[in-house]
Motif scaffolding. Sequence first.
Motif, short mmCIF file in Angstrom:
data_model
loop_
_atom_site.label_atom_id
_atom_site.label_comp_id
_atom_site.label_asym_id
_atom_site.label_seq_id
_atom_site.Cartn_x
_atom_site.Cartn_y
_atom_site.Cartn_z
N LEU A 119 0.84 -1.20 0.00
CA LEU A 119 0.00 0.00 0.00
C LEU A 119 0.87 1.25 0.00
O LEU A 119 1.71 1.43 0.88
N ALA A 120 0.66 2.09 -1.00
CA ALA A 120 1.40 3.35 -1.09
C ALA A 120 0.99 4.25 0.08
O ALA A 120 -0.15 4.20 0.54
N PRO A 121 1.91 5.09 0.53
CA PRO A 121 1.58 5.99 1.64
C PRO A 121 0.48 6.98 1.26
O PRO A 121 0.46 7.51 0.15
N VAL A 122 -0.45 7.19 2.17
CA VAL A 122 -1.50 8.21 2.05
C VAL A 122 -1.66 8.86 3.41
O VAL A 122 -1.13 8.37 4.41
N ASP A 123 -2.41 9.95 3.44
CA ASP A 123 -2.64 10.64 4.71
C ASP A 123 -3.64 9.91 5.60
O ASP A 123 -3.56 9.98 6.83
N VAL A 124 -4.61 9.20 4.97
CA VAL A 124 -5.66 8.53 5.72
C VAL A 124 -6.29 7.43 4.86
O VAL A 124 -6.35 7.57 3.64
N ILE A 125 -6.74 6.38 5.51
CA ILE A 125 -7.54 5.36 4.84
C ILE A 125 -8.95 5.47 5.40
O ILE A 125 -9.15 5.47 6.62
N MET A 139 -6.78 -4.83 10.95
CA MET A 139 -5.92 -5.39 9.91
C MET A 139 -5.07 -4.29 9.26
O MET A 139 -3.86 -4.45 9.08
N MET A 140 -5.68 -3.17 8.90
CA MET A 140 -4.96 -2.10 8.20
C MET A 140 -3.97 -1.40 9.12
O MET A 140 -2.89 -1.01 8.67
N SER A 141 -4.30 -1.27 10.38
CA SER A 141 -3.39 -0.60 11.31
C SER A 141 -2.07 -1.34 11.46
O SER A 141 -1.06 -0.72 11.80
N GLU A 142 -2.09 -2.63 11.21
CA GLU A 142 -0.84 -3.41 11.26
C GLU A 142 0.01 -3.19 10.01
O GLU A 142 1.20 -3.49 10.02
N LYS A 143 -0.60 -2.67 8.94
CA LYS A 143 0.10 -2.51 7.66
C LYS A 143 0.54 -1.08 7.36
O LYS A 143 1.46 -0.88 6.58
N VAL A 144 -0.16 -0.10 7.92
CA VAL A 144 0.08 1.29 7.54
C VAL A 144 0.38 2.16 8.75
O VAL A 144 0.08 1.80 9.88
#
Length: 158
Positions: A119-125, A139-144
């Motif tokens: 996942l490319a860096p972004v300001d927010v998901i 799940m996403m908090s472990e990746k970004v």
Amino acid sequence: MNKGISALLGMAAGAAAGGIAVGTKSSEKLQKTQANGKKLYALYTAFDQWLRIRQEGKTLAEYFQKNGYKTVAVYGMKELGERLCDELKGTDITVSYAIDKNADQLYADVDIVTPDDELAPVDVIVVTAITFFDEIEEMMSEKVDCPVISLEDILYEV
């Protein structure tokens, strides 16, 4: 034991087992129906709140601007995800990409990746699958390294 009694007991046991099997299937179907009902109600209330915001002359872009978010990834490309992407078109907020477990089956104006992809860096998901937010956020908090927020929260903070 008498053959007649044995036959009756066998039929009774079979009927009970069949009843349990039917009851289990009915229970599973009922649970699935209830889950779908909750999901539809959550979708309905989200769209209702979104319409209220628009009727007040506000947009969701204001939330992102207020919080300093310039680049967004949208998690979930069903109805709410598509509408969020549409809402942010023509604003100074960029939807960099979308995330969906069915990415290979979807089409959108932005690239769609799976949660397992890099996942490319972004300001927010922004998670638009609001009924599954807790699992997705974990799940996403472990990746970004960026915040993972629910569209539902945005709708009530604008």
